[in-house]
Design a protein around this motif. Structure first.
Motif, mmCIF file in Angstrom:
data_model
loop_
_atom_site.group_PDB
_atom_site.id
_atom_site.type_symbol
_atom_site.label_atom_id
_atom_site.label_comp_id
_atom_site.label_asym_id
_atom_site.label_seq_id
_atom_site.Cartn_x
_atom_site.Cartn_y
_atom_site.Cartn_z
ATOM 1 N N MET A 1 0.820 -1.184 0.000
ATOM 2 C CA MET A 1 0.000 0.000 0.000
ATOM 3 C C MET A 1 0.872 1.260 0.000
ATOM 4 N N LEU A 2 1.923 1.277 0.785
ATOM 5 C CA LEU A 2 2.785 2.456 0.870
ATOM 6 C C LEU A 2 3.360 2.825 -0.487
ATOM 7 N N VAL A 3 3.773 1.811 -1.240
ATOM 8 C CA VAL A 3 4.347 2.058 -2.564
ATOM 9 C C VAL A 3 3.321 2.743 -3.464
ATOM 10 N N CYS A 8 1.154 7.709 -6.064
ATOM 11 C CA CYS A 8 0.090 8.713 -6.203
ATOM 12 C C CYS A 8 0.614 10.109 -5.878
ATOM 13 N N CYS A 9 1.424 10.220 -4.843
ATOM 14 C CA CYS A 9 1.999 11.522 -4.477
ATOM 15 C C CYS A 9 2.913 12.041 -5.585
ATOM 16 N N LEU A 15 1.603 16.338 -11.969
ATOM 17 C CA LEU A 15 0.488 17.054 -12.580
ATOM 18 C C LEU A 15 0.273 18.451 -11.995
ATOM 19 N N ASN A 16 0.795 18.679 -10.814
ATOM 20 C CA ASN A 16 0.633 19.968 -10.125
ATOM 21 C C ASN A 16 1.992 20.501 -9.694
ATOM 22 N N GLY A 51 6.604 6.404 5.939
ATOM 23 C CA GLY A 51 6.918 6.472 4.512
ATOM 24 C C GLY A 51 6.633 7.847 3.932
ATOM 25 N N LEU A 52 5.483 8.425 4.303
ATOM 26 C CA LEU A 52 5.150 9.765 3.822
ATOM 27 C C LEU A 52 6.105 10.809 4.392
#
Length: 191
Positions: A1-3, A8-9, A15-16, A51-52
């Protein structure tokens, strides 16, 4: 999940670019039984937070404000309106007192109408809220996300990200036999 969250980040940042990484992340986690909450809190949430924090530290920023909510759809709780001859409560009804646990930040939400029988609410347990949303705001965000599912014109029982995750997991497990093509990553191909 962390990966996957880190991917996504990175995609959000791509994109931003002028904004950078997101300041706030709201996660809805489904598929957790009552007996697994402590494990999710102690292991999954800790791993995600670390992780974040590392990802954001690598780009010279503090960690994002993380809101982590466990969604439980399969519950035995039924809610009725006593003053209305035991009718089903209308969509948007939130119960966050008396029948909820005082040691938790949790609530029940009825997001859609029952066509037959008694409506079943979903249970939401907020395990972490760094954004310090007040309860009304968090409940409103959750209810509005139940309106955001593209394949249905009305409301659905759970927030759209949970429904998308169910659909993607089912399609991947039944048809792909592994990971989907990376070119499909930014498309809702699984609907």
């Amino acid at each position: 999940m962390l990966v996957d969250i880190i991917k996504c980040c990175h995609k959000y940042h791509e994109l931003n670019a002028e904004v950078g990484l997101p300041e706030r992340i709201i996660m809805y986690r489904d598929g957790v039984g009552e007996g697994q909450l402590k494990q999710v809190f102690d292991i999954e949430l800790k791993t995600l937070s670390e992780g974040l924090a590392k990802l954001y530290q690598d780009v010279g920023r503090g960690p994002p404000n993380l809101t982590y909510i466990v969604v439980t759809k399969q519950i035995n709780t039924k809610l009725m309106m006593m003053k209305m001859n035991l009718q089903n409560p209308p969509p948007g009804t939130v119960v966050d007192d008396v029948v909820t646990l005082p040691e938790r930040h949790d609530f029940y939400l009825i997001s859609c109408t029952a066509r037959q029988g008694t409506v079943s609410p979903c249970s939401y347990n907020v395990l972490r809220d760094d954004s310090n949303f007040d309860a009304d705001k968090l409940q409103l965000i959750t209810y509005k996300l139940c309106h955001m599912y593209f394949n249905w014109s009305g409301t659905i029982a759970v927030p759209a990200p949970c429904q998308y995750a169910h659909k993607l997991a089912f399609l991947t497990g039944m048809n792909y036999g592994g990971h989907a093509n990376a070119n499909l990553s930014n498309l809702l191909h699984f609907l």
